[in-house]
Design a protein around this motif. Structure first.
Motif, mmCIF file in Angstrom:
data_model
loop_
_atom_site.group_PDB
_atom_site.id
_atom_site.type_symbol
_atom_site.label_atom_id
_atom_site.label_comp_id
_atom_site.label_asym_id
_atom_site.label_seq_id
_atom_site.Cartn_x
_atom_site.Cartn_y
_atom_site.Cartn_z
ATOM 1 N N ARG A 137 29.449 46.192 22.489
ATOM 2 C CA ARG A 137 30.893 46.415 22.377
ATOM 3 C C ARG A 137 31.353 47.576 23.252
ATOM 4 N N GLU A 138 30.405 48.450 23.648
ATOM 5 C CA GLU A 138 30.752 49.591 24.494
ATOM 6 C C GLU A 138 31.240 49.166 25.875
ATOM 7 N N LEU A 139 30.977 47.899 26.248
ATOM 8 C CA LEU A 139 31.483 47.442 27.541
ATOM 9 C C LEU A 139 33.006 47.410 27.569
ATOM 10 N N GLY A 140 33.629 47.492 26.413
ATOM 11 C CA GLY A 140 35.083 47.573 26.354
ATOM 12 C C GLY A 140 35.633 48.869 26.912
ATOM 13 N N SER A 141 34.738 49.801 27.270
ATOM 14 C CA SER A 141 35.172 51.072 27.865
ATOM 15 C C SER A 141 35.316 50.981 29.375
ATOM 16 N N LEU A 142 34.923 49.877 29.961
ATOM 17 C CA LEU A 142 34.980 49.737 31.426
ATOM 18 C C LEU A 142 36.394 49.342 31.835
ATOM 19 N N LEU A 143 37.297 50.288 31.777
ATOM 20 C CA LEU A 143 38.715 50.002 31.948
ATOM 21 C C LEU A 143 39.074 49.599 33.371
ATOM 22 N N LYS A 144 38.223 49.884 34.329
ATOM 23 C CA LYS A 144 38.520 49.533 35.716
ATOM 24 C C LYS A 144 37.826 48.253 36.175
ATOM 25 N N ILE A 145 37.050 47.661 35.296
ATOM 26 C CA ILE A 145 36.276 46.494 35.721
ATOM 27 C C ILE A 145 37.198 45.300 35.951
ATOM 28 N N ARG A 146 36.974 44.611 37.054
ATOM 29 C CA ARG A 146 37.765 43.453 37.432
ATOM 30 C C ARG A 146 36.955 42.151 37.334
ATOM 31 N N GLU A 147 35.663 42.228 37.638
ATOM 32 C CA GLU A 147 34.816 41.035 37.658
ATOM 33 C C GLU A 147 33.570 41.298 36.812
ATOM 34 N N PHE A 148 33.341 40.405 35.857
ATOM 35 C CA PHE A 148 32.328 40.648 34.835
ATOM 36 C C PHE A 148 31.577 39.324 34.616
ATOM 37 N N ALA A 149 30.319 39.265 35.039
ATOM 38 C CA ALA A 149 29.540 38.018 34.959
ATOM 39 C C ALA A 149 28.235 38.252 34.217
ATOM 40 N N LEU A 150 28.110 37.586 33.075
ATOM 41 C CA LEU A 150 26.878 37.651 32.271
ATOM 42 C C LEU A 150 26.382 36.236 31.938
ATOM 43 N N ASP A 151 26.763 35.237 32.714
ATOM 44 C CA ASP A 151 26.356 33.875 32.399
ATOM 45 C C ASP A 151 24.865 33.659 32.662
ATOM 46 N N ARG A 152 24.325 32.640 31.956
ATOM 47 C CA ARG A 152 22.909 32.234 32.061
ATOM 48 C C ARG A 152 21.961 33.377 31.689
ATOM 49 N N ASN A 153 22.149 33.918 30.491
ATOM 50 C CA ASN A 153 21.261 34.971 29.996
ATOM 51 C C ASN A 153 20.778 34.730 28.577
ATOM 52 N N ASN A 154 21.242 33.655 27.929
ATOM 53 C CA ASN A 154 20.874 33.369 26.539
ATOM 54 C C ASN A 154 21.276 34.493 25.595
ATOM 55 N N LEU A 155 22.355 35.151 25.888
ATOM 56 C CA LEU A 155 22.869 36.192 25.005
ATOM 57 C C LEU A 155 23.311 35.594 23.676
#
Length: 724
Positions: A137-155
């Motif tokens: 949930r800490e990734l919600g702190s990345l206020l400047k992030i524009r592109e976020f890819a976590l596909d194909r990881n079995n999360l």
């Protein structure tokens, strides 16, 4: 609390992480902003348990972190702006400290294995306890992030609601994981979001209405999840820039909103494999649509107007794919389909309730490669101008009510790979020009009324590598010896025809065969020895023919053979016990009355050895000889006795006796006694019976004694009587 024992290496790892954690906690006091990024990256590295390509080996103090592999920093502040570690085989978890990369604009971590919790051997290290297989949930702190890819990881876990804080986010790719839960309502806060993809997860719930606030959204990919509910009626009014809307493979229901036609920028519309019902609305405003996929739903009602929406697509000049199969569409294919875009490459209307004729206008699909119209109620003939579709590679017309002859023009389809015409009412001969389809891999003409001989040219079509099915027809003549040219064919089915002659030995050249079905014909003769070359055969059916001879022993060494049917032929001899013949459920030999032996499950009689047969024959010959010899001796004795009796009975007593005997045949005696009838029996003793008779010539009454020579002493009794 039970103490935990750690190795020295594990202690060092724990010490490093604890140091990182303390440094991050007091960042504002003792660390520069650059140091925050360095420590966050080290924390990320500490969560990786396997690094097969050693891409993180450069992550050490020998060089600055901006030179570390996969790290890009901004020139002005020397802060991390890009983290790109895609497809590196990394195995571990995403550290929550990654949320401290406050200048991060792009994070590409797809195609790894960030799905693992802390290994048991490191469970005693407190700094590891925050690592999981979920999206932190800490990734919600990345206020400047524009592109976020976590596909194909079995999360695992759900999409954290903290994603709603990423106000700068434009691209969010989470597809092909194991995410569950519902779509967060807070996604509607991401005013800049353009692409969102979470296909192939286990996301459930409904599509939140807040997503309709994302007027900038161009791609929504939620394929293969468990989303329920209906589509918002105003979806086309609120998402004017939508270009890719893919939600197939969910549990959505209800009608397709007519407002979808307002999404004039739509390029891809995939609504298939849901539970949508009702009529398909007009799509006339979708000028940019290239891909329409609404298959596997409950659309249509079997009514004549079900397919009218196809005419609303005729103004589209970019259409490449139309897939409406496996619905309830009725009526006939409208003539307007011939006006669909010349760019059309695939037209799939199979498994509906479409009736009527195939419009000749389909011959206008100049660039079509795939034409699926099977499993409908189509009637009439195949338009001959289908032979003009020179790019056609797959033509499926099976399981309809089509009739007439197969047009020879199909032989013009030089790129044709699959041709399925089975399950119709085609008659006449198989057109020899089909052999011109030099790319043909799969040909199915089964379950029709085809007649005539199998064209030898077709048997020479070496491109046939998958299936050649000519079964359930009225084909006559022999199986052409050219069948041996099908060396790479996997399955051949010519069963239930009127084929005659012997099985050609050239069939043994088809060494790739795994299935061979020839049952239900009039083949005769032996199974050729060349069949031993079919070492990969799995199914062999020769039943219901006139084959004879012994079952070849080489069938026992076919290790892949699982199903063997030799029933209702004229095979003879010993049934083998090895190989497939050990499987009574996979082997059928009914109706071969000259077979013997085998496993008891086959219920065949025991075999008689040749030596036993020879002894039996000799015993029969010997018994016959004995019986004939005894019968001959009996007749001779009877005749002698008759002569003696005549002298004693018929002649007057005189001192000068005539010893001559009349020449009386056995036939005369047989007639005199009326065939030794029981009515003429005048006495019976231990060694014989006496019959009364009248000789026809002299009308002399005589007594005839027939000795039973099978009894010991009968011959001696005769000699005694003769002396007297």
């Amino acid at each position: 609390m039970k103490p935990v024992s750690l190795s020295f290496a594990e202690f060092r790892s724990c010490h490093l992480l604890l140091g990182i954690a303390l440094a991050l906690c007091f960042n504002r006091v003792s660390c520069t902003t650059n140091e925050t990024d360095r420590l966050a990256l080290l924390a990320f590295k500490a969560g990786i348990f396997e690094d097969p390509f050693r891409v993180l080996s450069s992550w050490n103090d020998s060089i600055g972190f901006c030179q570390w592999y996969g790290v890009i920093c901004g020139r002005r502040h020397q802060r991390v702006t890009v983290l790109d570690l895609r497809s590196q085989g990394l195995f571990g978890s995403i550290s929550p400290h990654i949320g401290n990369l406050s200048f991060l604009g792009e994070m590409w971590l797809q195609n790894n294995s960030f799905n693992q919790e802390i290994p048991p051997q490191l469970g005693g290290c407190a700094a590891y306890n925050e690592l999981t297989g979920e999206i932190p949930r800490e990734l919600g702190s990345l206020l400047k992030i524009r592109e976020f890819a976590l596909d194909r990881n079995n999360l695992t876990g759900s999409m954290p609601s903290s994603i709603g804080n990423l106000s700068s986010l434009e691209i969010l790719f989470l597809s092909e994981n194991n995410l569950s839960g519902s779509i967060p309502q807070v996604l509607g806060h991401l005013k800049n979001l353009q692409f969102i993809g979470f296909a192939a997860n286990r996301v459930s719930g409904t599509i939140p209405s807040s997503l309709l606030n994302l007027s900038s959204l161009t791609q929504f990919d939620a394929r293969s999840n468990q989303i329920q509910g209906t589509l918002p009626a105003s979806i086309g009014l609120k998402l004017p820039d939508l270009a890719d809307f893919s939600i197939f493979g969910n549990q959505l229901q209800g009608p397709i909103p007519p407002s979808i036609s307002n999404c004039t920028k739509l390029d891809i519309l995939q609504l298939g494999d849901n539970r949508f019902s009702g009529k398909v609305p007009s799509l006339e405003n979708l000028y940019n649509l290239s891909w329409l996929q609404i298959l596997r739903n409950q659309l249509g009602s079997g009514e004549p107007e079900d397919l009218n929406f196809l005419c609303s697509l005729t103004n589209n000049s970019k259409l490449r794919y139309v897939g409406i199969s496996r619905n309830k569409f009725g009526g006939v294919l409208p003539i307007c389909v011939g006006n669909l875009s010349s760019t059309l490459m695939a037209f799939d209307v199979r498994k509906n309730q479409i009736s009527g004729k195939i419009p000749e206008e389909i011959g206008n699909f100049a660039n079509v490669e795939v034409l699926y119209m099977n499993l409908n109620k189509l009637s009439g003939v195949i338009p001959s101008n289908l032979g003009n579709l020179r790019n056609l590679s797959k033509l499926l017309l099976s399981d309809n009510n089509l009739g007439g002859t197969i047009p020879s023009s199909l032989g013009n389809l030089s790129k044709l790979i699959y041709l399925f015409l089975d399950g119709n009412n085609f008659h006449g001969q198989i057109p020899p020009p089909l052999s011109n389809c030099l790319s043909l891999n799969w040909l199915d003409l089964s379950n029709n009324n085809l007649s005539g001989v199998i064209p030898s040219q077709l048997m020479s079509l070496s491109s046939l590598t998958i299936i050649l099915n000519l079964s359930q027809n009225h084909l006559t003549g022999v199986l052409p010896p050219e069948v041996g040219n099908l060396r790479t064919l996997t399955a051949l089915d010519i069963s239930n025809n009127l084929l005659v002659g012997e099985i050609p030995s050239s069939l043994g050249d088809c060494t790739s065969l795994t299935s061979l079905r020839m049952g239900g014909n009039f083949f005769h003769g032996l199974i050729p020895q060349s069949i031993r070359s079919l070492g990969g055969i799995e199914e062999l059916d020769l039943s219901c023919n006139n084959l004879s001879g012994q079952i070849p022993e080489f069938l026992t060494v076919f290790r892949s053979l699982k199903l063997l049917n030799l029933s209702y032929n004229n095979f003879e001899g010993v049934l083998p016990r090895e190989g497939v013949f050990r499987n009574a459920t996979g082997t059928s030999i009914f109706g071969n009355n000259k077979l013997c032996g085998g496993l008891s499950e086959f219920h065949l009689p025991n075999c008689i050895s040749k030596s036993f047969k020879s002894r039996k024959i000799n015993l029969v010959i010997l018994s016959t000889s004995v019986i004939l010899g005894v019968l001959g001796i009996a007749l001779i004795l009877a005749f002698v006795y008759l002569c003696w009796l005549k002298k004693t009975v018929m002649e007057p007593v005189s001192s000068s006796r005539d010893d001559s005997c009349p020449n009386v045949s056995y036939g005369t005696l047989l007639k005199a006694t009326d065939g030794f009838s029981s009515t003429n029996l005048i006495g019976a003793g231990s060694f014989g019976s006496i019959y009364r008779g009248v000789l026809e010539v002299s009308e002399t009454t005589v007594a005839v004694k027939v000795l039973h020579l099978v009894y010991h002493g009968a011959l001696k009794s005769f000699n005694v009587e003769k002396r007297h």
